[in-house]
Scaffold this motif. Sequence first.
Motif, mmCIF file in Angstrom:
data_model
loop_
_atom_site.group_PDB
_atom_site.id
_atom_site.type_symbol
_atom_site.label_atom_id
_atom_site.label_comp_id
_atom_site.label_asym_id
_atom_site.label_seq_id
_atom_site.Cartn_x
_atom_site.Cartn_y
_atom_site.Cartn_z
ATOM 1 N N GLN A 89 0.832 -1.209 0.000
ATOM 2 C CA GLN A 89 0.000 0.000 0.000
ATOM 3 C C GLN A 89 0.869 1.263 0.000
ATOM 4 O O GLN A 89 0.589 2.235 -0.698
ATOM 5 C CB GLN A 89 -0.907 0.004 1.231
ATOM 6 C CG GLN A 89 -2.043 -1.001 1.200
ATOM 7 C CD GLN A 89 -3.195 -0.527 0.343
ATOM 8 O OE1 GLN A 89 -3.428 -1.044 -0.744
ATOM 9 N NE2 GLN A 89 -3.905 0.482 0.814
ATOM 10 N N PHE A 90 1.917 1.236 0.791
ATOM 11 C CA PHE A 90 2.817 2.380 0.877
ATOM 12 C C PHE A 90 3.444 2.670 -0.486
ATOM 13 O O PHE A 90 3.538 3.829 -0.906
ATOM 14 C CB PHE A 90 3.911 2.101 1.912
ATOM 15 C CG PHE A 90 4.769 3.285 2.261
ATOM 16 C CD1 PHE A 90 4.562 3.988 3.432
ATOM 17 C CD2 PHE A 90 5.789 3.703 1.416
ATOM 18 C CE1 PHE A 90 5.346 5.085 3.762
ATOM 19 C CE2 PHE A 90 6.578 4.796 1.728
ATOM 20 C CZ PHE A 90 6.361 5.492 2.906
ATOM 21 N N SER A 91 3.880 1.611 -1.180
ATOM 22 C CA SER A 91 4.541 1.802 -2.469
ATOM 23 C C SER A 91 3.596 2.394 -3.508
ATOM 24 O O SER A 91 4.035 3.052 -4.453
ATOM 25 C CB SER A 91 5.098 0.470 -2.973
ATOM 26 O OG SER A 91 4.048 -0.414 -3.348
ATOM 27 N N ARG A 92 2.301 2.157 -3.335
ATOM 28 C CA ARG A 92 1.312 2.729 -4.257
ATOM 29 C C ARG A 92 0.903 4.145 -3.856
ATOM 30 O O ARG A 92 0.043 4.745 -4.490
ATOM 31 C CB ARG A 92 0.058 1.848 -4.267
ATOM 32 C CG ARG A 92 0.275 0.438 -4.804
ATOM 33 C CD ARG A 92 -0.971 -0.390 -4.545
ATOM 34 N NE ARG A 92 -0.812 -1.764 -4.965
ATOM 35 C CZ ARG A 92 -1.549 -2.785 -4.519
ATOM 36 N NH1 ARG A 92 -2.510 -2.539 -3.623
ATOM 37 N NH2 ARG A 92 -1.339 -3.996 -4.952
ATOM 38 N N ASN A 93 1.490 4.628 -2.765
ATOM 39 C CA ASN A 93 1.152 5.941 -2.225
ATOM 40 C C ASN A 93 -0.323 6.019 -1.833
ATOM 41 O O ASN A 93 -0.980 7.041 -1.991
ATOM 42 C CB ASN A 93 1.487 7.046 -3.233
ATOM 43 C CG ASN A 93 1.642 8.394 -2.567
ATOM 44 O OD1 ASN A 93 2.025 8.483 -1.394
ATOM 45 N ND2 ASN A 93 1.327 9.451 -3.284
ATOM 46 N N GLU A 94 -0.840 4.914 -1.287
ATOM 47 C CA GLU A 94 -2.223 4.842 -0.834
ATOM 48 C C GLU A 94 -2.223 4.812 0.694
ATOM 49 O O GLU A 94 -1.781 3.832 1.295
ATOM 50 C CB GLU A 94 -2.912 3.588 -1.378
ATOM 51 C CG GLU A 94 -2.991 3.543 -2.901
ATOM 52 C CD GLU A 94 -3.584 2.231 -3.404
ATOM 53 O OE1 GLU A 94 -3.973 1.390 -2.552
ATOM 54 O OE2 GLU A 94 -3.637 2.034 -4.626
ATOM 55 N N PRO A 95 -2.681 5.867 1.361
ATOM 56 C CA PRO A 95 -2.685 5.890 2.832
ATOM 57 C C PRO A 95 -3.479 4.724 3.418
ATOM 58 O O PRO A 95 -4.514 4.331 2.880
ATOM 59 C CB PRO A 95 -3.342 7.234 3.155
ATOM 60 C CG PRO A 95 -3.118 8.070 1.947
ATOM 61 C CD PRO A 95 -3.177 7.129 0.782
ATOM 62 N N LEU A 96 -2.971 4.187 4.503
ATOM 63 C CA LEU A 96 -3.644 3.087 5.189
ATOM 64 C C LEU A 96 -4.571 3.690 6.232
ATOM 65 O O LEU A 96 -4.175 3.967 7.363
ATOM 66 C CB LEU A 96 -2.619 2.143 5.830
ATOM 67 C CG LEU A 96 -1.810 1.325 4.816
ATOM 68 C CD1 LEU A 96 -0.529 2.050 4.428
ATOM 69 C CD2 LEU A 96 -1.473 -0.048 5.357
ATOM 70 N N THR A 97 -5.804 3.876 5.852
ATOM 71 C CA THR A 97 -6.778 4.550 6.704
ATOM 72 C C THR A 97 -7.385 3.581 7.705
ATOM 73 O O THR A 97 -7.243 2.357 7.602
ATOM 74 C CB THR A 97 -7.892 5.163 5.849
ATOM 75 O OG1 THR A 97 -8.569 4.109 5.152
ATOM 76 C CG2 THR A 97 -7.323 6.156 4.842
ATOM 77 N N PHE A 98 -8.102 4.152 8.655
ATOM 78 C CA PHE A 98 -8.762 3.348 9.683
ATOM 79 C C PHE A 98 -9.809 2.420 9.062
ATOM 80 O O PHE A 98 -9.908 1.242 9.424
ATOM 81 C CB PHE A 98 -9.410 4.279 10.703
ATOM 82 C CG PHE A 98 -10.141 3.572 11.810
ATOM 83 C CD1 PHE A 98 -9.467 2.737 12.677
ATOM 84 C CD2 PHE A 98 -11.506 3.756 11.990
ATOM 85 C CE1 PHE A 98 -10.130 2.091 13.702
ATOM 86 C CE2 PHE A 98 -12.182 3.114 13.013
ATOM 87 C CZ PHE A 98 -11.490 2.274 13.871
ATOM 88 N N SER A 99 -10.575 2.936 8.119
ATOM 89 C CA SER A 99 -11.607 2.102 7.482
ATOM 90 C C SER A 99 -10.964 0.967 6.696
ATOM 91 O O SER A 99 -11.462 -0.164 6.703
ATOM 92 C CB SER A 99 -12.490 2.952 6.568
ATOM 93 O OG SER A 99 -11.711 3.600 5.582
ATOM 94 N N TRP A 100 -9.838 1.260 6.033
ATOM 95 C CA TRP A 100 -9.139 0.192 5.296
ATOM 96 C C TRP A 100 -8.647 -0.882 6.258
ATOM 97 O O TRP A 100 -8.767 -2.082 5.988
ATOM 98 C CB TRP A 100 -7.958 0.790 4.535
ATOM 99 C CG TRP A 100 -7.163 -0.221 3.774
ATOM 100 C CD1 TRP A 100 -7.336 -0.619 2.481
ATOM 101 C CD2 TRP A 100 -6.065 -1.009 4.280
ATOM 102 N NE1 TRP A 100 -6.427 -1.584 2.147
ATOM 103 C CE2 TRP A 100 -5.626 -1.851 3.235
ATOM 104 C CE3 TRP A 100 -5.411 -1.078 5.504
ATOM 105 C CZ2 TRP A 100 -4.566 -2.738 3.381
ATOM 106 C CZ3 TRP A 100 -4.358 -1.981 5.655
ATOM 107 C CH2 TRP A 100 -3.942 -2.786 4.600
ATOM 108 N N LEU A 101 -8.088 -0.455 7.396
ATOM 109 C CA LEU A 101 -7.553 -1.415 8.361
ATOM 110 C C LEU A 101 -8.663 -2.273 8.961
ATOM 111 O O LEU A 101 -8.487 -3.479 9.169
ATOM 112 C CB LEU A 101 -6.799 -0.667 9.462
ATOM 113 C CG LEU A 101 -6.053 -1.541 10.476
ATOM 114 C CD1 LEU A 101 -4.941 -2.319 9.783
ATOM 115 C CD2 LEU A 101 -5.458 -0.681 11.596
ATOM 116 N N ARG A 102 -9.804 -1.658 9.238
ATOM 117 C CA ARG A 102 -10.938 -2.433 9.771
ATOM 118 C C ARG A 102 -11.353 -3.533 8.799
ATOM 119 O O ARG A 102 -11.624 -4.661 9.198
ATOM 120 C CB ARG A 102 -12.126 -1.504 10.060
ATOM 121 C CG ARG A 102 -12.025 -0.720 11.359
ATOM 122 C CD ARG A 102 -13.137 0.315 11.454
ATOM 123 N NE ARG A 102 -14.462 -0.314 11.380
ATOM 124 C CZ ARG A 102 -15.191 -0.606 12.443
ATOM 125 N NH1 ARG A 102 -14.750 -0.328 13.642
ATOM 126 N NH2 ARG A 102 -16.377 -1.155 12.291
#
Length: 812
Positions: free
Chosen positions: A622-635
């Motif tokens: 996710q980091f390499s795609r420059n996509e923030p790891l949000t709370f909703s994504w983590l859930r």
Amino acid sequence: MSFPRCALLWARLPAGRRAGHRAAVCSALRAHIGPFPGALGRVPAVASSSSASGGSKAPNTSLFVPLTVKPQGPSADGDVGAELTRPLDKNEVKKILDKFYKRKEIQKLAADYGLDARLFHQAFISFRNYIMQSHSLDVDIHIILNDICFSAAHVDDLFPFFLRHAKQIFPVLECKDDLRKISDLRIPPNWYPEARAIQRKIIFHSGPTNSGKTYHAIQKYLSAKSGVYCGPLKLLAHEIFEKSNAAGVPCDLVTGEERVTVEPDGKQAAHVACTVEMCSVTTPYEVAVIDEIQMIKDPARGWAWTRALLGLCAEEVHLCGESAAIDLVTELMYTTGEEVEVPDYVLCSQGYIANSPVPRQWLHRPQVRTYKRLTPITVLDHALESLDNLRPGDCIVCFSKNDIYSVSRQIEIRGLESAVIYGSLPPGTKLAQAKKFNDPDDPCKILVATDAIGMGLNLSIRRIIFYSLIKPSINEKGEKEIEPITTSQALQIAGRAGRFSSKFKEGEVTTMNREDLNLLREILNRPVDPIRAAGLHPTAEQIEMFAYHLPDTTLSNLIDIFVDFSQVDGQYFVCNMDDFKFSAELIQHIPLSLRVRYVFCTAPINKKQPFVCSSLLQFARQFSRNEPLTFSWLRRYIKWPLLPPKNIKDLMDLEAVHDVLDLYLWLSYRFIDMFPDASFVRDLQKELDGIIQDGVHNITKLIKISETHKLLNLESLSTESQSRLSGTLKSQARRTRSTKTSGSKAAEPPSPHAGEKSLASRLVQQGLLTADMLKQLEKEWLTQRTEHGKEITESGTYSKGTRRKKKEPDSD
């Protein structure tokens, strides 16, 4: 002379005369194509080995991974070498190359330049493939090959070109001297100029567990205008954080996963409690406390104590730990120009009480009278032998989760309640279990724990019982060892009994098995081996400099080469970096900058937990795609909400999820923009901690359910299959096989009523039937059935189509 004119003259010369004019032609060619890799005449027979090899120990060349050099395709300018001379006969070239490879002089010369037999062979194979498969070669090598074909040059003249190619596929050969300078770890004190700029006072507080050594150091910390406490565990950092603020001394908390500031405006307090890896070596303090200094020898984490000891900018540095570290600390401080002060409770070898800095010659091998233990502790002359002999305040120490679960279940069968503490439990759960055990009004009076109780928890223990004295460990080389616990470990664990602050004023220590008791006495009576060396760890800057010289090398391989090239003196060692390399290999294929990759690889993960490892991989992707790891994504990723555990496997899965949330929080303090929801994740983690606490509170129930499923061999079968299984004779062999392979797993006798719950199942769930009892019943049942079958077979009752075999292989 112009290049076209040079080429024209060269083409008109007969082959025999070209060699004589080669120097003039090459001089013209250099103006257009640059310098050649070496003289085109015969190479010297010997080279300076010291300058080529770097002058230190021979490197481990098995770590040099060859890079791929692709053959040249057709050139847009055509084959200039062929135009100047003639096209090469590849069969002749192959003979020349084979002759070059077999020459002993060439092999010796290659060795002088760092190419041992292995590297020489690999480099030659690549060189030959490059020559044979290229559509057009560089002009210089084309000319020399052509001259060798016409006997106008010697085969040895290929060596400069071969060496140039070898350095392309093994770039480490080109920069060995620079790499050795970068990885020179012989003077670590010089890494911390801020600490060297002040004259620090080093005070060593030595003593056993429960002797008050840390208490005295913390008092100095609390009375100072500013201070830092460096502890080995988050629990200890939390404890000092709470004590300091409760005493009216504003104190911040800094761990890998958490930052807490107590000042309303967010300003940093003058005091901070942190884990040792997180201490700042640039912030000035009046007093610094480094707890458990003996962990400077730890194969994996020792570098953090070395960094704190050498780098903390504090006027006074108080060290707390075992006396085994005194000599090493004294020697290290001698290299910094600082003296170690032994407090007034330490008696020097000359008989004087030290109230001021002591001359180094007194402290080189000091005889130390440390803090005395505040409460007595006794090694009993008898083992426990049976769990029936347990008493309130007992703690059984195990070194594996399986033993934890087994012992907890057996205690519950006896009608007793136990608390459970082991390393992978979240800190909140450990504290909750410790509180439950310490509470005099709680019916839980027995503790089952691993050596995780050795640090960071205040427990009211009367007697320590070693369930085993064998503990698996990892040494400096990353090798797994299964050996008896060390004297230091035994003293640390045994010292938890009869603590001064508990209701038990005397401690007792024994073993579960009688045969281990003498070994325990022997271990406890051994002198603690003095610590010989302190751990070191390459910094991100050093690895970046390595990568600058070896840009196409993987991070894992860079670490291997760094460790191999590193130079340390006898006072230091390079810490084991297997976990770092594991993470590096895990995310190697993901496009990340070197600094980001380094940070991800230093993230603390348990590589034995697949979900945690896959989460690190997913976070990096996710980091390499420059996509923030949000709370909703983590859930969504962890499939929240999570249900309470129904068995031990579910509990272990929840512990893994807790570690994943820890990983998110750890990364959020390094990459705040990509992991933006730390506060929400921390709230989620607290909720998960509560679920895990409930699971551990009911752990014996979870163990019982898990054992039931294992005993009945129902773990991987559906409910419908389970019913059919209990009603068919065909499952008998399957259950018997399970009994053979698992040892402790037994099979349930088939029930004539497939839809009803069997008696064995009910008895197991109620705790009235154990694995051994069920196994014995099965044996008796099988014996009776076999004898009955033989009688029927001998009487001829069974027909030919239904006759049973006298002996089934699976039932043997």
